[in-house]
Design a protein around this motif. Sequence first.
Motif, PDB file in Angstrom:
ATOM      1  N   PRO A  35     -31.221  50.182 107.222  1.00  0.00           N
ATOM      2  CA  PRO A  35     -31.419  49.970 108.717  1.00  0.00           C
ATOM      3  C   PRO A  35     -30.470  50.655 109.603  1.00  0.00           C
ATOM      4  O   PRO A  35     -31.253  51.168 110.784  1.00  0.00           O
ATOM      5  N   GLU A  36     -29.182  50.594 109.590  1.00  0.00           N
ATOM      6  CA  GLU A  36     -28.473  51.234 110.528  1.00  0.00           C
ATOM      7  C   GLU A  36     -28.470  52.688 110.582  1.00  0.00           C
ATOM      8  O   GLU A  36     -28.577  53.307 111.337  1.00  0.00           O
ATOM      9  N   ARG A  37     -28.792  53.432 109.255  1.00  0.00           N
ATOM     10  CA  ARG A  37     -28.992  54.625 109.182  1.00  0.00           C
ATOM     11  C   ARG A  37     -30.250  55.157 109.774  1.00  0.00           C
ATOM     12  O   ARG A  37     -30.212  56.246 110.535  1.00  0.00           O
ATOM     13  N   ILE A  38     -31.298  54.462 109.808  1.00  0.00           N
ATOM     14  CA  ILE A  38     -32.537  54.716 110.594  1.00  0.00           C
ATOM     15  C   ILE A  38     -32.431  54.703 112.227  1.00  0.00           C
ATOM     16  O   ILE A  38     -32.717  55.476 112.853  1.00  0.00           O
ATOM     17  N   ARG A  39     -31.598  53.682 112.441  1.00  0.00           N
ATOM     18  CA  ARG A  39     -31.252  53.579 114.061  1.00  0.00           C
ATOM     19  C   ARG A  39     -30.574  54.721 114.421  1.00  0.00           C
ATOM     20  O   ARG A  39     -30.657  55.278 115.559  1.00  0.00           O
ATOM     21  N   ARG A  40     -29.543  55.330 113.361  1.00  0.00           N
ATOM     22  CA  ARG A  40     -28.621  56.198 113.789  1.00  0.00           C
ATOM     23  C   ARG A  40     -29.409  57.614 114.045  1.00  0.00           C
ATOM     24  O   ARG A  40     -29.231  58.363 115.133  1.00  0.00           O
ATOM     25  N   PHE A  41     -30.473  58.022 113.172  1.00  0.00           N
ATOM     26  CA  PHE A  41     -31.094  59.056 113.166  1.00  0.00           C
ATOM     27  C   PHE A  41     -32.247  59.228 114.115  1.00  0.00           C
ATOM     28  O   PHE A  41     -32.777  60.306 114.493  1.00  0.00           O
ATOM     29  N   ALA A  42     -32.343  57.876 114.767  1.00  0.00           N
ATOM     30  CA  ALA A  42     -33.377  58.066 115.834  1.00  0.00           C
ATOM     31  C   ALA A  42     -32.878  58.418 116.771  1.00  0.00           C
ATOM     32  O   ALA A  42     -33.496  58.501 118.092  1.00  0.00           O
ATOM     33  N   ARG A  43     -31.619  58.650 117.301  1.00  0.00           N
ATOM     34  CA  ARG A  43     -30.836  58.859 118.556  1.00  0.00           C
ATOM     35  C   ARG A  43     -31.223  60.216 118.961  1.00  0.00           C
ATOM     36  O   ARG A  43     -31.471  60.283 120.493  1.00  0.00           O
ATOM     37  N   PRO A  44     -31.439  61.232 118.367  1.00  0.00           N
ATOM     38  CA  PRO A  44     -31.739  62.552 119.029  1.00  0.00           C
ATOM     39  C   PRO A  44     -33.232  62.708 119.557  1.00  0.00           C
ATOM     40  O   PRO A  44     -33.490  63.501 120.398  1.00  0.00           O
ATOM     41  N   PHE A  45     -34.174  61.671 119.243  1.00  0.00           N
ATOM     42  CA  PHE A  45     -35.429  61.902 119.709  1.00  0.00           C
ATOM     43  C   PHE A  45     -35.649  61.579 121.294  1.00  0.00           C
ATOM     44  O   PHE A  45     -35.086  60.649 121.925  1.00  0.00           O
ATOM     45  N   ASP A  46     -36.562  62.352 121.752  1.00  0.00           N
ATOM     46  CA  ASP A  46     -36.838  62.131 123.289  1.00  0.00           C
ATOM     47  C   ASP A  46     -37.637  61.093 123.600  1.00  0.00           C
ATOM     48  O   ASP A  46     -38.280  60.434 122.464  1.00  0.00           O
ATOM     49  N   ASP A  47     -37.235  60.195 124.547  1.00  0.00           N
ATOM     50  CA  ASP A  47     -38.091  58.925 124.946  1.00  0.00           C
ATOM     51  C   ASP A  47     -39.381  59.329 124.925  1.00  0.00           C
ATOM     52  O   ASP A  47     -40.550  57.963 124.717  1.00  0.00           O
ATOM     53  N   TYR A  48     -39.841  60.116 125.623  1.00  0.00           N
ATOM     54  CA  TYR A  48     -41.281  60.487 125.908  1.00  0.00           C
ATOM     55  C   TYR A  48     -42.116  61.024 124.750  1.00  0.00           C
ATOM     56  O   TYR A  48     -41.663  61.938 123.993  1.00  0.00           O
ATOM     57  N   ASP A  49     -43.402  60.511 124.767  1.00  0.00           N
ATOM     58  CA  ASP A  49     -44.377  61.116 123.742  1.00  0.00           C
ATOM     59  C   ASP A  49     -45.375  61.747 124.399  1.00  0.00           C
ATOM     60  O   ASP A  49     -46.370  60.935 124.801  1.00  0.00           O
ATOM     61  N   ARG A  50     -45.832  63.024 124.187  1.00  0.00           N
ATOM     62  CA  ARG A  50     -46.664  63.759 124.924  1.00  0.00           C
ATOM     63  C   ARG A  50     -48.120  63.235 124.661  1.00  0.00           C
ATOM     64  O   ARG A  50     -49.024  63.022 125.412  1.00  0.00           O
ATOM     65  N   ARG A  51     -48.490  62.986 123.118  1.00  0.00           N
ATOM     66  CA  ARG A  51     -49.468  62.689 122.978  1.00  0.00           C
ATOM     67  C   ARG A  51     -50.268  61.447 123.385  1.00  0.00           C
ATOM     68  O   ARG A  51     -51.468  61.475 123.892  1.00  0.00           O
ATOM     69  N   THR A  52     -49.300  60.442 123.433  1.00  0.00           N
ATOM     70  CA  THR A  52     -50.036  59.083 124.257  1.00  0.00           C
ATOM     71  C   THR A  52     -49.432  58.883 125.701  1.00  0.00           C
ATOM     72  O   THR A  52     -50.056  58.043 126.229  1.00  0.00           O
ATOM     73  N   ASP A  53     -48.681  59.914 126.113  1.00  0.00           N
ATOM     74  CA  ASP A  53     -48.198  59.713 127.454  1.00  0.00           C
ATOM     75  C   ASP A  53     -47.293  58.815 127.666  1.00  0.00           C
ATOM     76  O   ASP A  53     -47.488  57.906 128.598  1.00  0.00           O
ATOM     77  N   LEU A  54     -46.560  58.020 126.624  1.00  0.00           N
ATOM     78  CA  LEU A  54     -45.957  56.719 126.814  1.00  0.00           C
ATOM     79  C   LEU A  54     -44.343  57.112 126.663  1.00  0.00           C
ATOM     80  O   LEU A  54     -44.086  58.057 125.841  1.00  0.00           O
ATOM     81  N   ARG A  55     -43.649  56.315 127.199  1.00  0.00           N
ATOM     82  CA  ARG A  55     -42.083  56.239 127.071  1.00  0.00           C
ATOM     83  C   ARG A  55     -41.896  55.229 125.897  1.00  0.00           C
ATOM     84  O   ARG A  55     -42.283  54.134 126.220  1.00  0.00           O
ATOM     85  N   PHE A  56     -40.980  55.561 124.919  1.00  0.00           N
ATOM     86  CA  PHE A  56     -40.743  54.254 123.876  1.00  0.00           C
ATOM     87  C   PHE A  56     -39.870  53.240 124.638  1.00  0.00           C
ATOM     88  O   PHE A  56     -40.189  51.898 124.303  1.00  0.00           O
ATOM     89  N   SER A  57     -39.070  53.603 125.652  1.00  0.00           N
ATOM     90  CA  SER A  57     -38.296  52.395 126.325  1.00  0.00           C
ATOM     91  C   SER A  57     -39.261  51.728 127.485  1.00  0.00           C
ATOM     92  O   SER A  57     -38.851  50.481 127.769  1.00  0.00           O
ATOM     93  N   ASP A  58     -40.618  52.034 127.215  1.00  0.00           N
ATOM     94  CA  ASP A  58     -41.595  51.240 128.259  1.00  0.00           C
ATOM     95  C   ASP A  58     -42.550  50.492 127.452  1.00  0.00           C
ATOM     96  O   ASP A  58     -43.450  49.826 127.919  1.00  0.00           O
ATOM     97  N   CYS A  59     -42.318  50.520 126.137  1.00  0.00           N
ATOM     98  CA  CYS A  59     -43.268  49.888 124.977  1.00  0.00           C
ATOM     99  C   CYS A  59     -42.615  48.439 124.709  1.00  0.00           C
ATOM    100  O   CYS A  59     -43.325  48.020 123.729  1.00  0.00           O
ATOM    101  N   SER A  60     -41.768  47.820 125.231  1.00  0.00           N
ATOM    102  CA  SER A  60     -41.247  46.530 125.158  1.00  0.00           C
ATOM    103  C   SER A  60     -40.820  46.273 123.871  1.00  0.00           C
ATOM    104  O   SER A  60     -41.505  45.330 123.095  1.00  0.00           O
ATOM    105  N   VAL A  61     -39.877  47.032 123.405  1.00  0.00           N
ATOM    106  CA  VAL A  61     -39.287  47.027 122.000  1.00  0.00           C
ATOM    107  C   VAL A  61     -37.965  46.417 122.126  1.00  0.00           C
ATOM    108  O   VAL A  61     -37.191  46.629 122.777  1.00  0.00           O
TER     109      VAL A  61
END
Length: 275
Positions: A35-61
């Motif tokens: 679990p912590e390793r998955i969180r750690r290696f998610a850090r470099p990903f951009d917040d924005y997703d071009r395909r869906t035009d969504l930001r992860f930080s706007d998805c109420s997670v």
Amino acid sequence: MFPGATASRTDAAYVVVGAPLDISTSFRPGTRFGPERIRRFARPFDDYDRRTDLRFSDCSVCDYGDVRAWDDAAEYLAWLSGELRDVVRGDALPLLLGGEHTVTAAGVEAVSPDVFVCLDAHLDLREAYDGNEYSHATVTRRILEGHDSLDVDVEEAVVLGARTGSPTEWERADSDDVTVVAPEDVPDFDLETHLDGRSTYLSVDVDAADPGFAPGTGTPEPFGLDPREMRNAVRAVAPYAEGFDVVEVNDRDDGQAASLAAKLCREFVFSHADG
């Protein structure tokens, strides 16, 4: 915290829950670090997703943190299932980060779907493994048939990418309530038609990937799926899913397995939110 998981628990549409169970791994342990390793290696990903035009930080997670594991799998699954039912009762979708694949049984119990869809190298249809009925090698069997206090009732298990199993597992897989799709057939398998609108729980065992892409897992099995095939399967199932997990990531590589797991988790959220 999973990057971008900024919502409060009361406002969340999706809740990340870590389940670092690591007691039945039969080859290379280390899923307690998943679990912590998955969180750690998610850090470099951009917040924005071009395909869906969504930001992860706007998805109420929301990231709830980890449910600490101990050495009694049946008791732990019961406790974890209760935590995940609280997520469901709060009108949120659980995103479970394993931990060994055994934890998926708690997710399925909490969500109570019609269909269990799993990306996995293994059938996991053993009745017991080394005398243990609650094991990463028995989880799909438990989900289909239940056991003791495990209350599950799915119509069908769909295993995508399976390429190994014992003779008794393959015999069980011939039953009407199991559909096995070989790795070479996954790209052409019409998941949308097969699911036919049924509610679904989606589990990603990272060993579904060929170990060349994700070596950091407990029981690597060659001739597996490539990351795009896994991504496409996640995108296809996400609109029907009421729960999700990614499991069997350990610390035995340079982050390839954790990076893939984190990316697939984000792909699930984007595809579900967009669906």
